[in-house]
Design an enzyme around this catalytic site. Structure first.
Site, PDB file in Angstrom:
ATOM      1  N   HIS A 148     -84.605  74.963 -70.974  1.00 13.36           N
ATOM      2  CA  HIS A 148     -83.504  75.078 -71.515  1.00 13.36           C
ATOM      3  C   HIS A 148     -83.236  75.705 -72.900  1.00 13.36           C
ATOM      4  O   HIS A 148     -83.921  75.196 -73.749  1.00 13.36           O
ATOM      5  CB  HIS A 148     -82.906  73.560 -71.914  1.00 13.36           C
ATOM      6  CG  HIS A 148     -82.988  72.894 -70.097  1.00 13.36           C
ATOM      7  ND1 HIS A 148     -84.157  72.140 -69.588  1.00 13.36           N
ATOM      8  CD2 HIS A 148     -81.575  72.860 -68.643  1.00 13.36           C
ATOM      9  CE1 HIS A 148     -83.620  71.374 -68.253  1.00 13.36           C
ATOM     10  NE2 HIS A 148     -82.905  72.054 -68.008  1.00 13.36           N
ATOM     11  N   GLU A 278     -79.736  75.484 -58.621  1.00  7.25           N
ATOM     12  CA  GLU A 278     -81.210  74.266 -58.039  1.00  7.25           C
ATOM     13  C   GLU A 278     -79.919  72.857 -57.500  1.00  7.25           C
ATOM     14  O   GLU A 278     -79.238  72.179 -58.078  1.00  7.25           O
ATOM     15  CB  GLU A 278     -81.468  73.611 -59.066  1.00  7.25           C
ATOM     16  CG  GLU A 278     -82.830  72.946 -59.184  1.00  7.25           C
ATOM     17  CD  GLU A 278     -83.205  72.318 -60.274  1.00  7.25           C
ATOM     18  OE1 GLU A 278     -83.301  73.477 -60.854  1.00  7.25           O
ATOM     19  OE2 GLU A 278     -83.728  71.117 -60.425  1.00  7.25           O
ATOM     20  N   HIS A 317     -85.466  65.980 -55.668  1.00  9.32           N
ATOM     21  CA  HIS A 317     -84.498  66.108 -55.247  1.00  9.32           C
ATOM     22  C   HIS A 317     -83.374  66.093 -54.078  1.00  9.32           C
ATOM     23  O   HIS A 317     -82.870  65.594 -53.312  1.00  9.32           O
ATOM     24  CB  HIS A 317     -82.957  67.145 -55.863  1.00  9.32           C
ATOM     25  CG  HIS A 317     -83.693  67.834 -57.301  1.00  9.32           C
ATOM     26  ND1 HIS A 317     -82.401  68.971 -58.519  1.00  9.32           N
ATOM     27  CD2 HIS A 317     -83.877  66.849 -58.324  1.00  9.32           C
ATOM     28  CE1 HIS A 317     -83.277  68.578 -59.576  1.00  9.32           C
ATOM     29  NE2 HIS A 317     -83.876  66.977 -59.537  1.00  9.32           N
ATOM     30  N   ASP A 342     -89.116  74.010 -57.848  1.00 13.69           N
ATOM     31  CA  ASP A 342     -89.188  72.780 -58.921  1.00 13.69           C
ATOM     32  C   ASP A 342     -89.943  71.548 -58.268  1.00 13.69           C
ATOM     33  O   ASP A 342     -89.983  71.045 -57.866  1.00 13.69           O
ATOM     34  CB  ASP A 342     -88.306  72.447 -59.654  1.00 13.69           C
ATOM     35  CG  ASP A 342     -87.369  73.256 -60.527  1.00 13.69           C
ATOM     36  OD1 ASP A 342     -87.766  74.478 -60.900  1.00 13.69           O
ATOM     37  OD2 ASP A 342     -86.804  72.669 -61.405  1.00 13.69           O
ATOM     38  N   ASP A 355     -89.011  62.188 -61.295  1.00 10.19           N
ATOM     39  CA  ASP A 355     -90.054  63.666 -61.473  1.00 10.19           C
ATOM     40  C   ASP A 355     -91.537  63.658 -62.019  1.00 10.19           C
ATOM     41  O   ASP A 355     -91.929  63.441 -63.089  1.00 10.19           O
ATOM     42  CB  ASP A 355     -89.539  64.525 -62.877  1.00 10.19           C
ATOM     43  CG  ASP A 355     -87.557  65.042 -62.747  1.00 10.19           C
ATOM     44  OD1 ASP A 355     -87.377  64.875 -61.330  1.00 10.19           O
ATOM     45  OD2 ASP A 355     -86.999  64.784 -63.784  1.00 10.19           O
ATOM     46  N   ASP A 385     -91.096  70.766 -62.876  1.00 10.33           N
ATOM     47  CA  ASP A 385     -90.534  70.417 -63.280  1.00 10.33           C
ATOM     48  C   ASP A 385     -91.029  68.434 -63.757  1.00 10.33           C
ATOM     49  O   ASP A 385     -89.731  67.940 -62.725  1.00 10.33           O
ATOM     50  CB  ASP A 385     -89.109  70.421 -62.475  1.00 10.33           C
ATOM     51  CG  ASP A 385     -87.858  70.123 -63.547  1.00 10.33           C
ATOM     52  OD1 ASP A 385     -88.099  68.773 -64.118  1.00 10.33           O
ATOM     53  OD2 ASP A 385     -86.517  70.286 -63.574  1.00 10.33           O
TER      54      ASP A 385
HETATM   55  C1  XUL Z   1     -82.592  67.778 -63.798  1.00 12.09           C
HETATM   56  C2  XUL Z   1     -83.257  68.997 -63.235  1.00 12.09           C
HETATM   57  C3  XUL Z   1     -83.505  70.243 -64.652  1.00 12.09           C
HETATM   58  C4  XUL Z   1     -82.916  71.587 -63.258  1.00 12.09           C
HETATM   59  C5  XUL Z   1     -82.950  72.532 -64.727  1.00 12.09           C
HETATM   60  O1  XUL Z   1     -82.989  67.181 -62.540  1.00 12.09           O
HETATM   61  O2  XUL Z   1     -84.356  69.132 -62.576  1.00 12.09           O
HETATM   62  O3  XUL Z   1     -83.758  69.430 -65.492  1.00 12.09           O
HETATM   63  O4  XUL Z   1     -83.884  72.011 -63.157  1.00 12.09           O
HETATM   64  O5  XUL Z   1     -82.454  72.441 -65.819  1.00 12.09           O
HETATM   65 CO    CO Z   2     -85.181  70.704 -61.954  1.00  7.56          CO
END
Ligand code: XUL
Ligand code: CO
Length: 482
Positions: A148, A278, A317, A342, A355, A385
């Site tokens: 980011h 995403e 997610h 991710d 995560d 991620d």
């Molecule tokens: C948040 C997430 C972020 C995105 C990029 O849950 O996954 O880190 O991958 O903004």
């Molecule tokens: Co992510």
């Protein structure tokens, strides 16, 4: 009352954990700038020597090795189903977790004090961290990274100053990438700063919409400059907390306008990378508009944006939205939208975005079945991620976590290839639908069977004989490959 407090604390915990909120917490870390740099850490971007002394370049040794710092299943150059493992997997290190994660949570201070951190959020510190990132990537032997904008460079007092900070750190990143390392994707952090409390593209404030656009414009430019293969939109705050004060239709229209402008700008600057959305159902908002793959596909369809975007499916997610990772991957794939993964996982006993590195071989095998059916992910890849647990505090844990995640997916790839080569699972599925291979079945699939014709057939055939679904046999075949 006690219950209320507990709920409140839980909500705050959720919010912070899922957002990967790190950079402001870094400031709370004690000084760890080593004495041998003469206390000049925060002014001096140079670092004498290695960031990870004692960690060798990670090599493949095979499953019989007992060392934690080798690959047991990931053999980059080995061919599986006609493609090198490294080309199926296209692994990437996520800068925010690996280099900005401190282990802090709403109940506790940071637990990780990496030796190269000096407790500041200076540009010099940002540059030193960038050097650590590339040494890490090189030692791990992966070819890609993701970031980011605000992870890699500090905010300035104005947007101009912030952009200049970003340019300075990005110039170093470009040099360190060399010819071998690629940027899998860049993205703009539109969720941490208080200006984004109502969202970025879906904020009720036009000035925030404009600020978000300016931030994405810059993030797209630096992604392009770094040779980025993709650009990601994760709408952490593009959603609502209450429908009573929200004009959902207007917010969704604004989001679509924002994405249209991003497509136009991509074309204007000649950026050929894929734009990825995403999905995530909630956290930090109560409801995020890009809820899951199906919802996002419908959003793209409604606004005529299919063809301009693909999806970045994050396993944790997908499970938050009540699906399996495999489900959301398949939903993306059959809609021609699977662009990137991710790679992470959640915890079945915890209801938020933990995560974690994926270590479940069965899940990895299902993930790889989707990836193989998709013909791979390129120009996307597998971005880790994922973060260390708060209690894992050694520098070598960063390596161990990535090695374990990479080996799990490599094992998934090997297993999925075994299943495909064996063919019995595909044969079970083929047989299950074989009645549609008949003349009438083919007419139905071609859209040429009307209700009158089908009624005639139903009367002619009489009561249908219905075959077993053979789920347990399918599970047995799947298990035999693990
Ligand atoms: C948040 C997430 C972020 C995105 C990029 O849950 O996954 O880190 O991958 O903004
Ligand atoms: Co992510």
């Amino acid at each position: 009352m006690i219950l209320e407090k507990k709920n409140m604390a839980g909500r705050i915990l959720l919010l912070l954990l899922c957002m990967n909120v790190v950079s402001f917490i870094v400031n709370a870390a004690p000084q760890t700038c080593p004495a041998d740099l003469g206390g000049k850490c925060s002014e001096d971007s140079e670092w004498e020597g290695e960031f990870f002394p004692g960690i060798p370049k990670i090599k493949y040794e095979g499953p019989s090795s007992k060392s934690p710092l080798v690959y047991k299943w990931y053999n980059a150059e080995e061919e599986i189903l006609g493609k090198k493992m490294k080309d199926w997997l296209r692994f990437s290190v996520a800068f925010w977790h690996t280099f900005r994660g401190t282990g802090a949570d709403p109940f506790g201070a940071p637990t990780k004090f990496w030796p190269w951190e000096d407790g500041t959020n200076s540009i010099a510190m940002a540059k030193r961290r960038m050097r650590a990132n590339f040494e890490f990537i090189n030692k791990l032997g992966v070819d890609r990274w993701c970031f980011h904008d605000r992870d890699i460079a500090p905010d300035g007092k104005t947007l101009e100053e912030t952009n200049a900070n970003l340019d300075e750190v990005v110039a170093l990143a470009k040099e360190l990438q060399g010819d071998k390392i690629r940027l899998l994707w860049g993205t703009a952090q539109l969720f941490m700063h208080p200006r984004y409390m109502h969202g970025g593209a879906t904020s009720s404030e036009v000035a925030v919409y404009a600020y978000a656009a300016a931030q994405v414009k810059k993030a797209m430019e630096v992604t392009h400059y770094l040779g980025g293969e993709n650009y990601v939109f994760w709408g952490g705050r593009e959603g609502y907390q209450s429908l009573l004060n929200t004009d959902m239709e207007r917010e969704l229209d604004h989001l679509a306008r924002f994405l249209e402008a991003a497509v136009a700008y991509k074309k204007k600057i000649g950026f050929n990378g894929t734009l990825l959305i995403e999905p995530k159902p909630q956290e930090p908002t109560k409801h995020q508009y890009d809820w899951d793959a199906a919802t996002t596909a419908n959003f793209l369809r409604k606004y005529g944006l299919l063809g301009e975007f693909k999806l970045n499916i994050e396993c944790n997610h997908a499970t938050l939205s009540g699906h399996s990772c495999h489900h959301d991957l398949e939903t993306a794939r059959i809609n021609g939208l699977l662009g990137n993964i991710d790679a992470n996982t959640g915890d079945p006993q915890i209801g938020w975005d933990t995560d974690q590195f994926l270590t479940d071989i069965g899940e990895a095998t299902m993930v790889m079945l989707s990836v193989i059916r998709n013909g791979g992910l390129a120009p996307g890849g597998f971005n880790f991620d994922a973060k260390l647990r708060r209690e894992s505090t050694d520098v070598e844990d960063l390596f161990i976590a990535h090695i374990s995640g990479m080996d799990t997916l490599a094992r998934g790839l090997r297993n999925a290839a075994k299943l495909i080569e064996d063919g019995s699972l595909a044969e079970l599925v083929r047989k299950r639908y074989s009645s549609f291979d008949s003349e009438i079945g083919a007419q139905i699939e071609a859209g040429k069977a009307d209700f009158e014709m089908l009624e005639k057939k139903a009367m002619e055939w009489g009561e249908p004989k219905v075959a077993s679904a053979k789920q347990e046999l399918a599970e047995m075949i799947f298990q035999s490959a693990l």
